[in-house]
Motif scaffolding. Structure first.
Motif, short mmCIF file in Angstrom:
data_model
loop_
_atom_site.label_atom_id
_atom_site.label_comp_id
_atom_site.label_asym_id
_atom_site.label_seq_id
_atom_site.Cartn_x
_atom_site.Cartn_y
_atom_site.Cartn_z
N PRO A 179 0.82 -1.21 0.00
CA PRO A 179 0.00 0.00 0.00
C PRO A 179 0.85 1.26 0.00
CG PRO A 179 -0.08 -1.09 2.14
CD PRO A 179 0.68 -1.99 1.21
N GLY A 180 0.39 2.26 -0.72
CA GLY A 180 1.06 3.56 -0.75
C GLY A 180 0.52 4.44 0.36
N ILE A 181 1.05 5.63 0.47
CA ILE A 181 0.67 6.54 1.55
C ILE A 181 -0.81 6.90 1.47
CG2 ILE A 181 1.27 8.74 0.47
CD1 ILE A 181 2.70 8.64 3.63
N ASP A 182 -1.34 7.09 0.26
CA ASP A 182 -2.76 7.41 0.11
C ASP A 182 -3.64 6.24 0.55
OD1 ASP A 182 -2.16 9.95 -0.82
OD2 ASP A 182 -2.18 9.33 -2.92
N ASP A 183 -3.21 5.01 0.23
CA ASP A 183 -3.96 3.83 0.65
C ASP A 183 -3.98 3.72 2.18
OD1 ASP A 183 -4.31 3.03 -2.03
OD2 ASP A 183 -2.36 2.02 -2.02
N LEU A 184 -2.83 3.98 2.81
CA LEU A 184 -2.75 3.90 4.27
C LEU A 184 -3.62 4.97 4.92
CD1 LEU A 184 1.06 3.18 4.64
CD2 LEU A 184 -0.81 1.56 4.92
N ARG A 185 -3.62 6.18 4.37
CA ARG A 185 -4.47 7.25 4.91
C ARG A 185 -5.95 6.88 4.78
NH1 ARG A 185 -1.26 11.63 2.65
NH2 ARG A 185 0.02 12.24 4.39
N ALA A 186 -6.32 6.35 3.61
CA ALA A 186 -7.72 5.98 3.36
C ALA A 186 -8.18 4.87 4.31
CB ALA A 186 -7.90 5.54 1.91
N ALA A 187 -7.25 4.01 4.69
CA ALA A 187 -7.59 2.92 5.62
C ALA A 187 -7.59 3.38 7.07
CB ALA A 187 -6.61 1.76 5.44
N GLY A 188 -7.26 4.66 7.30
CA GLY A 188 -7.24 5.19 8.66
C GLY A 188 -6.01 4.81 9.45
N MET A 189 -4.97 4.35 8.77
CA MET A 189 -3.76 3.92 9.45
C MET A 189 -2.78 5.07 9.68
SD MET A 189 -3.26 0.25 7.65
CE MET A 189 -2.34 -0.53 8.96
N LEU A 190 -3.00 6.17 9.00
CA LEU A 190 -2.17 7.36 9.20
C LEU A 190 -3.08 8.52 9.54
CD1 LEU A 190 0.26 7.17 6.15
CD2 LEU A 190 0.73 6.51 8.49
N ASP A 191 -2.69 9.30 10.52
CA ASP A 191 -3.46 10.49 10.86
C ASP A 191 -3.11 11.59 9.88
OD1 ASP A 191 -4.60 9.27 13.06
OD2 ASP A 191 -2.94 9.85 14.37
N PRO A 192 -4.12 12.24 9.31
CA PRO A 192 -3.81 13.36 8.41
C PRO A 192 -3.23 14.51 9.21
CG PRO A 192 -6.17 13.15 8.70
CD PRO A 192 -5.54 11.98 9.40
N VAL A 193 -2.32 15.22 8.62
CA VAL A 193 -1.70 16.36 9.29
C VAL A 193 -2.72 17.49 9.32
CG1 VAL A 193 0.17 18.02 9.16
CG2 VAL A 193 0.58 15.66 8.52
N ASP A 194 -2.88 18.09 10.48
CA ASP A 194 -3.83 19.19 10.61
C ASP A 194 -3.13 20.48 10.15
OD1 ASP A 194 -6.00 20.35 13.29
OD2 ASP A 194 -5.78 20.97 11.21
N LEU A 195 -3.33 20.81 8.91
CA LEU A 195 -2.65 21.96 8.34
C LEU A 195 -3.11 23.27 8.97
CD1 LEU A 195 -2.69 20.87 4.60
CD2 LEU A 195 -0.80 20.75 6.22
N ALA A 196 -4.35 23.34 9.45
CA ALA A 196 -4.84 24.57 10.06
C ALA A 196 -4.06 24.87 11.34
CB ALA A 196 -6.33 24.44 10.37
N ASP A 197 -3.79 23.86 12.15
CA ASP A 197 -3.00 24.06 13.38
C ASP A 197 -1.58 24.48 13.04
OD1 ASP A 197 -5.12 23.50 14.97
OD2 ASP A 197 -4.49 21.46 15.49
N GLU A 198 -1.02 23.88 12.00
CA GLU A 198 0.35 24.23 11.60
C GLU A 198 0.43 25.69 11.17
OE1 GLU A 198 2.35 21.96 8.62
OE2 GLU A 198 2.33 20.17 9.85
N ALA A 199 -0.57 26.13 10.40
CA ALA A 199 -0.55 27.50 9.90
C ALA A 199 -0.75 28.51 11.03
CB ALA A 199 -1.65 27.68 8.84
N ALA A 200 -1.49 28.10 12.06
CA ALA A 200 -1.76 29.01 13.17
C ALA A 200 -0.61 29.08 14.17
CB ALA A 200 -3.03 28.57 13.90
#
Length: 195
Positions: A161-182
């Motif tokens: 599985p690639g990174i997109d497959d792992l994200r779709a399966a819920g195995m990777l937490d998406p990075v919260d870009l809003a918190d990073e920008a703030a």
């Protein structure tokens, strides 16, 4: 459906009798034929959707029970040995980065690995020594095996599985870009800007 020719029958017999998955060269050596791919394609088609199917694992071929019928063949239950978190991480690093040295595994994981971790993976037959790097110290490299592909039901490493497959399966937490920008600590001043 036309009856199989002698070459198809010979390839079928060799694969049924084999104790392990066979390469095309090994099949050729048994049946003494220059080209066996058409016979393999014919067998794959003939066995598609049946109780036994011809599968390719890496560069090797084997017959296996159809996945939806495997439960019928289990007679006794054995407790599978659980792989430690370090073992899982090490196996994943080797699968995605092979050939890889012990030092490279440790650099990616960020911690040292115990000798036992590699030993467990070697004993399971999922990794193998893959030669030495042509650098000072000539460290040993590791790679996955055909048994790894068979155990995890992969035709090749490209099926990992690639990174997109792992994200779709819920195995990777998406990075919260809003918190990073703030977060002002993450902002970088451009050269030439006055503060």
């Amino acid at each position: 459906m036309t009856p199989p020719d002698d070459l198809v029958r010979a390839v079928e017999a060799v694969l049924f009798a084999a104790e392990e998955p066979l390469t095309i060269d090994a099949i050729r050596a048994h049946v003494r034929a220059a080209e066996v791919r058409p016979a393999l394609d014919r067998l794959a088609g003939d066995y598609a959707g049946r109780g036994v199917e011809l599968v390719r694992r890496g560069d090797r071929y084997q017959f296996q029970t159809a996945g939806d019928l495997a439960h019928l063949l289990r007679r006794d239950r054995h407790e599978p040995r659980k792989l430690s978190r370090a073992g899982i991480e090490t196996l994943a690093i080797i699968a995605y980065h092979e050939p890889v040295t012990r030092a490279e595994i440790e650099a990616i994981r960020g911690v040292q690995i115990s000798r036992g971790t590699l030993d467990v993976l070697l004993e399971a037959g999922w990794i193998r020594p893959a030669g030495r790097r042509e650098v000072p110290g000539r460290p040993l490299t590791f790679a996955t095996t055909a048994e790894f592909l068979v155990h995890f039901g992969l035709a090749s490493r490209r099926d990992l599985p690639g990174i997109d497959d792992l994200r779709a399966a819920g195995m990777l937490d998406p990075v919260d870009l809003a918190d990073e920008a703030a977060d002002p600590a993450l902002e970088v001043e451009s050269p030439g800007e006055d503060a």
